[in-house]
Design an enzyme around this catalytic site. Structure first.
Site, PDB file in Angstrom:
ATOM      1  N   LYS A   1       0.881  -1.171   0.000  1.00 53.98           N
ATOM      2  CA  LYS A   1       0.000   0.000   0.000  1.00 53.98           C
ATOM      3  C   LYS A   1       0.915   1.216   0.000  1.00 53.98           C
ATOM      4  CE  LYS A   1      -3.169   2.583   2.953  1.00 53.98           C
ATOM      5  NZ  LYS A   1      -4.054   2.538   4.129  1.00 53.98           N
TER       6      LYS A   1
ATOM      7  N   GLY B   1      -8.642   8.440  10.157  1.00 53.73           N
ATOM      8  CA  GLY B   1      -9.015   8.564  11.563  1.00 53.73           C
ATOM      9  C   GLY B   1     -10.048   9.615  11.873  1.00 53.73           C
TER      10      GLY B   1
ATOM     11  N   GLY C   1     -11.175   7.080   6.798  1.00 53.04           N
ATOM     12  CA  GLY C   1     -12.213   8.011   7.205  1.00 53.04           C
ATOM     13  C   GLY C   1     -13.556   7.395   7.501  1.00 53.04           C
TER      14      GLY C   1
ATOM     15  N   ASN D   1      -9.800   0.818   9.701  1.00 50.96           N
ATOM     16  CA  ASN D   1      -8.878   0.576  10.814  1.00 50.96           C
ATOM     17  C   ASN D   1      -9.442   1.253  12.070  1.00 50.96           C
ATOM     18  OD1 ASN D   1      -5.234   0.644  11.226  1.00 50.96           O
ATOM     19  ND2 ASN D   1      -6.807   0.182  12.661  1.00 50.96           N
ATOM     20  N   SER D   2      -9.403   2.577  12.118  1.00 47.98           N
ATOM     21  CA  SER D   2      -9.897   3.293  13.306  1.00 47.98           C
ATOM     22  C   SER D   2     -11.336   2.924  13.635  1.00 47.98           C
ATOM     23  CB  SER D   2      -9.831   4.808  13.077  1.00 47.98           C
ATOM     24  OG  SER D   2      -8.521   5.214  12.815  1.00 47.98           O
TER      25      SER D   2
END
Lengths: 66, 277
Positions: free
Chosen positions: B114, B175, B202, B223-224
Site C-alpha cells: 500500500k 481517523g 475516514g 482501521n480506526s
C-alpha cells in the site's frame, strides 16, 4: 567493533556475522529485516554476512498500521 | 448496470462466486483491515478474525536498540488465509516509499504494497505526485501496487495507466470518521476504473461501508472505525455484515430513483368512496 546501528553508535561484541549481532542485541528469533550499508541482507545470508568497522546497520520490523 | 458487467479481468467463475481479483490474486472478502490503534494483540487478532478480512495492512518501524516493545504482530503470522500488505506510512516522498516497499516485501514475503505518502501530519492527505512516482516505479518492479490516493478521477486514470493493481481513494481524512465525504468523486472514479476501487480511510460506521459497496466500490479498508470503537471484535463483525449487504444490494440493482414526485406502491384509496358518489 564500532558500528552504527539504527543511526546511533554501537559497540558490537559479536560482529562475526549479522546473525550473531542480532543475537547479541536480543533480537535473535524475531522477524526483522536487516539493511547493511543501504542494502537488504536476505535472511538466508545473515549467518555468513560479516561486519566491518563503521558499517551501518538498520533494523526494521512490522508494527500495527492502517 | 452493475460494474460486474464490465470487463475487469474477471472470469465467469469469479462472477458467480462474487470473488474479486487484484494483481492476479483472488479474494472473497471485500473488507480489508488495518492493524493500528488496537489496545492489545488479542483484540486485534479477534477483530481480524471477526471481520473475515483476507488482506491486512501493517506498517514498518525501526527496531529499538533496547528490544522491549510488545510483539503485536507475532500472533498475526499464525492466522491462515491472510495476505499481509505493508504500507509505506512514514515515507515523505517517493524515494522513501520505494525503500519502505522493498523492506516490507522482504519482511512479509508478499508482493502487495500500500503506497501511503502523507507528509503533512495535520491532515494526512496523500501526496498525489509522490504517490504517482512511487507507484510507477514499484509497479515496474513487480509489486502489486495499491495506492492510497485522493479521490481524484484524473489521478485514478494515471495510476491505472502506470500499472497499479487497484485504487484506494480516501473516503475522508485518516481517523477522522467523516465517512464518505468524497462520494461524488468516488462515483466519477468508479465510472471509468478498470481495476478494483477500494475506499480507504475516514469511515466510521458499517452503514458507510455498505454505502460504498452499494455504489459499486469493490471493497473498503477500515482501521480506526474498528480499533477505536467500543467493542472492536463486535464492530469488525458488523462491518463484515455491512460490506456483504452493500455488495448484495449492488448486485441486485437498487430501484430507480424518482424525479421528486411520489410513486404509489398500493392502489390509491378510491375504493373507499361510495360507488356512484
Amino acid at each position: 567493533m564500532k558500528l552504527i546501528v539504527n543511526g546511533a553508535a554501537y559497540e558490537a561484541k559479536r560482529p562475526e556475522s549479522v546473525t550473531a549481532l542480532l543475537e547479541e542485541m536480543g533480537i535473535g528469533g524475531r522477524p526483522v529485516v536487516v539493511v547493511l550499508n543501504d542494502e537488504v541482507v536476505p535472511a538466508s545470508s545473515r549467518s555468513t554476512c560479516g561486519l566491518r568497522e563503521g558499517d551501518c546497520v538498520d533494523l526494521f520490523r512490522l508494527v500495527g498500521g492502517g | 448496470m452493475t460494474r460486474e458487467s464490465e470487463e475487469k479481468g474477471m472470469d465467469r467463475q469469479d462472477k458467480a462466486q462474487d470473488e474479486w481479483v487484484v494483481g492476479g490474486h483472488r479474494f472473497s472478502s471485500r473488507l480489508l483491515m488495518g492493524t493500528g490503534k488496537f489496545q492489545d494483540a488479542e483484540t486485534m487478532v479477534g477483530a481480524i478474525m471477526a471481520s473475515g478480512a483476507q488482506i491486512v495492512t501493517v506498517a514498518l518501524r525501526r527496531v529499538g536498540r533496547i528490544v522491549q516493545e510488545d510483539d503485536m504482530l507475532g500472533p498475526l503470522g499464525e492466522l491462515k488465509g491472510i495476505t499481509l500488505m505493508p504500507n509505506t506510512s512514514g515515507a515523505r516522498n517517493a524515494s522513501e516509499a520505494i525503500r519502505a516497499a522493498r523492506l516490507g516485501r522482504e519482511l512479509c514475503g508478499s508482493p502487495f504494497v500500500k503506497v501511503e505518502i502523507h507528509p503533512n501530519p495535520h491532515h494526512l492527505m496523500p501526496d498525489p505526485i509522490e504517490t504517482f512516482e512511487a507507484a510507477r516505479i514499484l509497479a515496474a518492479e513487480g509489486f502489486v501496487v495499491m495506492p492510497y490516493m485522493p479521490a481524484d478521477p484524473v489521478l485514478a486514470k494515471r495510476l491505472e495507466d502506470v500499472g497499479c493493481a487497484s485504487l484506494m481513494p480516501l473516503g475522508s481524512a485518516i481517523g477522522s470518521g467523516r465517512g464518505l465525504a468524497t462520494a461524488e468523486m468516488l462515483r466519477l472514479i468508479l465510472r471509468d476504473a478498470r481495476i478494483p476501487v477500494i475506499v480507504d480511510a475516514g469511515l466510521r460506521s458499517p452503514s458507510e461501508a455498505a454505502a460504498a459497496l452499494e455504489m459499486g466500490c469493490d471493497a473498503v479498508l477500515v482501521n480506526s472505525a474498528v480499533a477505536a470503537s467500543g467493542d472492536p471484535i463486535a464492530m469488525a463483525a458488523a462491518f463484515a455484515q455491512a460490506v456483504g449487504a452493500g455488495r448484495n444490494a449492488h448486485r441486485a440493482g437498487l430501484m430507480p430513483q424518482g424525479g421528486g414526485t411520489a410513486l404509489a406502491t398500493s392502489p390509491l384509496t378510491a375504493f373507499l368512496s361510495v360507488e356512484g358518489q
